[in-house]
Design a protein around this motif. Sequence first.
Motif, PDB file in Angstrom:
ATOM      1  N   UNK A  49       0.829  -1.206   0.000  1.00 32.62           N
ATOM      2  CA  UNK A  49       0.000   0.000   0.000  1.00 32.62           C
ATOM      3  C   UNK A  49       0.872   1.269   0.000  1.00 32.62           C
ATOM      4  N   UNK A  50       1.913   1.275   0.832  1.00 29.26           N
ATOM      5  CA  UNK A  50       2.786   2.450   0.915  1.00 29.26           C
ATOM      6  C   UNK A  50       3.547   2.677  -0.387  1.00 29.26           C
ATOM      7  N   UNK A  51       3.924   1.597  -1.063  1.00 31.72           N
ATOM      8  CA  UNK A  51       4.646   1.739  -2.326  1.00 31.72           C
ATOM      9  C   UNK A  51       3.777   2.406  -3.370  1.00 31.72           C
ATOM     10  N   UNK A  52       2.492   2.043  -3.403  1.00 27.53           N
ATOM     11  CA  UNK A  52       1.590   2.686  -4.350  1.00 27.53           C
ATOM     12  C   UNK A  52       1.483   4.177  -4.063  1.00 27.53           C
ATOM     13  N   UNK A  53       1.456   4.536  -2.772  1.00 26.54           N
ATOM     14  CA  UNK A  53       1.295   5.944  -2.400  1.00 26.54           C
ATOM     15  C   UNK A  53       2.568   6.735  -2.691  1.00 26.54           C
ATOM     16  N   UNK A  54       3.702   6.230  -2.233  1.00 22.37           N
ATOM     17  CA  UNK A  54       4.936   7.003  -2.302  1.00 22.37           C
ATOM     18  C   UNK A  54       5.709   6.887  -3.585  1.00 22.37           C
ATOM     19  N   UNK A  55       5.541   5.780  -4.328  1.00 28.63           N
ATOM     20  CA  UNK A  55       6.364   5.561  -5.512  1.00 28.63           C
ATOM     21  C   UNK A  55       5.570   5.587  -6.807  1.00 28.63           C
ATOM     22  N   UNK A  56       4.252   5.784  -6.725  1.00 30.62           N
ATOM     23  CA  UNK A  56       3.452   5.879  -7.926  1.00 30.62           C
ATOM     24  C   UNK A  56       3.601   7.242  -8.580  1.00 30.62           C
ATOM     25  N   UNK A  57       3.132   7.338  -9.825  1.00 25.39           N
ATOM     26  CA  UNK A  57       3.246   8.605 -10.543  1.00 25.39           C
ATOM     27  C   UNK A  57       2.100   9.551 -10.220  1.00 25.39           C
ATOM     28  N   UNK A  58       1.014   9.034  -9.622  1.00 23.29           N
ATOM     29  CA  UNK A  58      -0.132   9.867  -9.295  1.00 23.29           C
ATOM     30  C   UNK A  58       0.112  10.645  -8.006  1.00 23.29           C
ATOM     31  N   UNK A  59      -0.597  11.762  -7.806  1.00 24.95           N
ATOM     32  CA  UNK A  59      -0.474  12.509  -6.549  1.00 24.95           C
ATOM     33  C   UNK A  59      -0.825  11.628  -5.356  1.00 24.95           C
ATOM     34  N   UNK A  60      -0.005  11.629  -4.305  1.00 23.93           N
ATOM     35  CA  UNK A  60      -0.259  10.751  -3.151  1.00 23.93           C
ATOM     36  C   UNK A  60      -1.646  10.924  -2.559  1.00 23.93           C
TER      37      UNK A  60
END
Length: 501
Positions: A155-166
Amino acid sequence: MESIGDLLHGFSVVLSWQNFLYMLIGIMLGVIIGVLPGLGGANGVAILLPLTFSMPPTSAIILLSCIYWGALFGGAITSILFNIPGEPWSVATTFDGHPMAQKGQAGEALTAAFTSSFVGALFAVVVITLAAPLVAKFALEFGPAEKFSVFFLAFCSFVGMGKEPPAKTIAAMMLGFALAAVGTDTVTGNLRLTFGSTELLSGFDFLVAVIGLFGIGEILLTMEEGLSFKGKPAGINPVVVLRTWANLPRYWMTSLRACIIGCWMGITPAGATPASFMSYGIAKRASKDGDKFGTGEVEGVIAPETAAHAAGTSALLPMLALGVPGSPTAAVLLGGLMIWGLQPGPLLFVEQKDFVWGLIASMYLGNVVGLVVVLTMVPVFAAILRVPFGIIAPVILVICAVGAYTVHNNTFDVVMMLVFGVAGYLLKKCNYPLAPLVLAIVLGDKAEESFRQSLLISQGSLDVFWSGGLVATIMALGLVALFWGAISRALDCLKTIIRPA
């Protein structure tokens, strides 16, 4: 050596005439899905998943995974010939691929794209073959706290490392957690958020939600955009293929770098799209011809295509070994495994060897067959774009409705599919990512169950998530991933300060 023996057994499973036929069908369908803008691998797998319920799990996963491989290949066709990305990760391919086609080098661009895709996928499959058993054995030591820490990391990887705004990623994820909570509480047996509806006693069906969010939502967007296809389909002849193959070894460093970037971005939930852009950007900076990128450089095709396929394929590693999907398509496949009664994770390698190694073997063969198919049938697949989208869209909508209905033979599921379709359309219009939403729907109840079991063991103390070296390390990695954007900015500022004038 044990892995080699298991892999050879996997080839014996996948080379049965029935599974090989499913592999061919899957690749053909996947390339068509990849060619059609507005669909994509995750959408195609989600739409066709209900049709595999009567099939043996091994045959079903071979068919669905080969749809995914085919979609990865097919996205490059429209990107290069028509400057229309068939897949999100194909956007970077258009930067140099379409200029090459405009200069009369469409055959070279397509050959380079397909070959690079094959190399990236093959590299990732080798990584899966070698790493998956080790990861699975390691994961056998996991208790409830360790399992939750893995979910927390995802879950944290999607938030912090994704290209979309957290903020938007978190909002989408919270919506997914709320949807996952509907139904019967697995710990207490109480009903939650059903509002007196008997249809919601078992919660929202994952498959119905995915078909609506991806299939219906994407079609609504595509119809609104009113796509019109322009371009001339190009063929590939043996001379062009051989000449391009002879030139590709010059870019071995670009390919290797793209493979590493893609595998890393696939195993973490960053995905194929940021992997393709990152690989393109690094290749542009590292190349001696970087200033020519965007004008039709073959290296600008090799970098994103290799990385995208490596990422798309390696995303299955955490799904198989840990039960944590690394991409939207892996999340859909994860739901399919659960529907077939299979529990992804370390025990899968012990209890379902035929399934796991048959799937891995199909990755090798599927990519070889996919390369041959796309090299020989580009004109056929490109001709699909001549069909008016007003004809294609209703066909896809009917397939979605049939797929949703067959889940429980219930018209309520078709209604919910439409509701999720409108929700998916609105979320996409507002630039909210769907991948974290799907991840939360699939894993939300399991993460909650592991969290509550951990608190029951520790009598309500959160210290349980820092009580051992393994769980503390994974939780710490999760926090690093969550705040990766801030950490990166801080490091950049530090470099600027200490850099000599």
